[in-house]
Design an enzyme around this catalytic site. Structure first.
Site, PDB file in Angstrom:
ATOM      1  N   CYS A  89      -1.066  36.901   3.432  1.00 51.71           N
ATOM      2  CA  CYS A  89       0.265  37.923   3.257  1.00 51.71           C
ATOM      3  C   CYS A  89      -0.197  39.291   2.715  1.00 51.71           C
ATOM      4  O   CYS A  89      -0.859  39.175   1.731  1.00 51.71           O
ATOM      5  CB  CYS A  89       0.986  37.195   2.439  1.00 51.71           C
ATOM      6  SG  CYS A  89       2.527  37.759   2.153  1.00 51.71           S
ATOM      7  N   HIS A 131       6.600  32.893   9.148  1.00 54.35           N
ATOM      8  CA  HIS A 131       6.264  33.488   7.800  1.00 54.35           C
ATOM      9  C   HIS A 131       7.463  34.589   7.298  1.00 54.35           C
ATOM     10  O   HIS A 131       7.836  34.620   6.337  1.00 54.35           O
ATOM     11  CB  HIS A 131       4.793  34.295   8.092  1.00 54.35           C
ATOM     12  CG  HIS A 131       4.425  34.957   6.853  1.00 54.35           C
ATOM     13  ND1 HIS A 131       3.313  34.570   6.071  1.00 54.35           N
ATOM     14  CD2 HIS A 131       4.879  36.167   6.418  1.00 54.35           C
ATOM     15  CE1 HIS A 131       2.924  35.312   4.956  1.00 54.35           C
ATOM     16  NE2 HIS A 131       3.879  36.396   5.262  1.00 54.35           N
ATOM     17  N   GLU A 132       7.639  35.339   8.464  1.00 54.73           N
ATOM     18  CA  GLU A 132       8.680  36.513   7.903  1.00 54.73           C
ATOM     19  C   GLU A 132      10.234  35.806   7.595  1.00 54.73           C
ATOM     20  O   GLU A 132      10.658  36.533   6.873  1.00 54.73           O
ATOM     21  CB  GLU A 132       8.929  37.640   9.139  1.00 54.73           C
ATOM     22  CG  GLU A 132       7.346  38.281   9.372  1.00 54.73           C
ATOM     23  CD  GLU A 132       6.634  38.647   8.228  1.00 54.73           C
ATOM     24  OE1 GLU A 132       7.509  39.397   7.361  1.00 54.73           O
ATOM     25  OE2 GLU A 132       5.503  38.646   8.264  1.00 54.73           O
ATOM     26  N   HIS A 135      10.070  35.177   4.192  1.00 56.57           N
ATOM     27  CA  HIS A 135      10.246  36.165   3.259  1.00 56.57           C
ATOM     28  C   HIS A 135      11.900  36.410   3.004  1.00 56.57           C
ATOM     29  O   HIS A 135      12.035  36.651   1.925  1.00 56.57           O
ATOM     30  CB  HIS A 135       9.293  37.361   3.596  1.00 56.57           C
ATOM     31  CG  HIS A 135       7.964  37.408   3.512  1.00 56.57           C
ATOM     32  ND1 HIS A 135       7.595  37.453   1.923  1.00 56.57           N
ATOM     33  CD2 HIS A 135       6.967  37.628   4.184  1.00 56.57           C
ATOM     34  CE1 HIS A 135       6.347  37.630   2.172  1.00 56.57           C
ATOM     35  NE2 HIS A 135       5.916  37.692   3.266  1.00 56.57           N
TER      36      HIS A 135
END
EC number: 3.5.1.88
Length: 168
Positions: A89, A131-132, A135
């Site tokens: 990351c 992953h995004e 976030h």
């Protein structure tokens, strides 16, 4: 549009759930362009808005010959096996850990004109989507790691030069 500075682990914006975009104007178009531009440099795949200090649900990507962004993304489908995939990351630079991710992911959202879009992918692209969106839900991938792996990651973060340089 300019490439934006990446916020690092420990910045509160990375741990906060992002607000949905509700006004679609020039500011949203500029944010989308900044996210894509910030995702483009070599060694990057994608950037979520909180990583550039913006608490809105949006991310930009440049991966596997596909470039774009999604505003107000939601994961609508995960499939295949849940596998450990080596992951890193930009907000935790230089550290990589095997992270559980599904082999397939589909995301729905809108573009800067509030028009529906849907993107999907397998393997690394699916990993990026998961992953995004994580976030945007206030989660850095380190938080998804199982027990001992998470402890190992936290130890590595606490001894990383970039983390120590931020300590008083």
């Amino acid at each position: 549009m300019p490439e934006r500075e990446i916020r690092l682990w420990g910045d509160p914006v990375l741990r906060s759930k992002c607000e949905p975009v509700t006004v679609f104007d020039d500011h949203v178009e500029a944010l989308a362009a900044d996210l894509v531009d910030t995702a483009r440099p070599e060694g990057r795949a994608a950037v979520a808005a909180p990583q550039i200090g913006v608490g809105l649900r949006a991310f930009g990507y440049d991966l596997d010959g596909r470039t774009g962004y999604v505003i107000n993304p939601e994961i609508v489908e995960l499939g295949g096996q849940l596998r450990d995939i080596e992951e890193g990351c930009l907000s935790v630079p230089g550290l990589f850990f095997a992270t559980p991710r599904y082999e397939f992911a589909r995301v729905r959202g809108v573009d800067a004109k509030n028009q529906p879009i849907e993107i999907e992918g397998t393997e690394v692209f699916a990993q990026m989507l998961q992953h995004e969106v994580g976030h945007l839900d206030g989660q850095v991938y380190i938080q998804t790691l199982p027990g001992e792996r998470r402890r190992e990651a936290m130890k590595a973060i606490r001894s990383a030069d970039w983390f120590l340089a931020r300590m008083p």
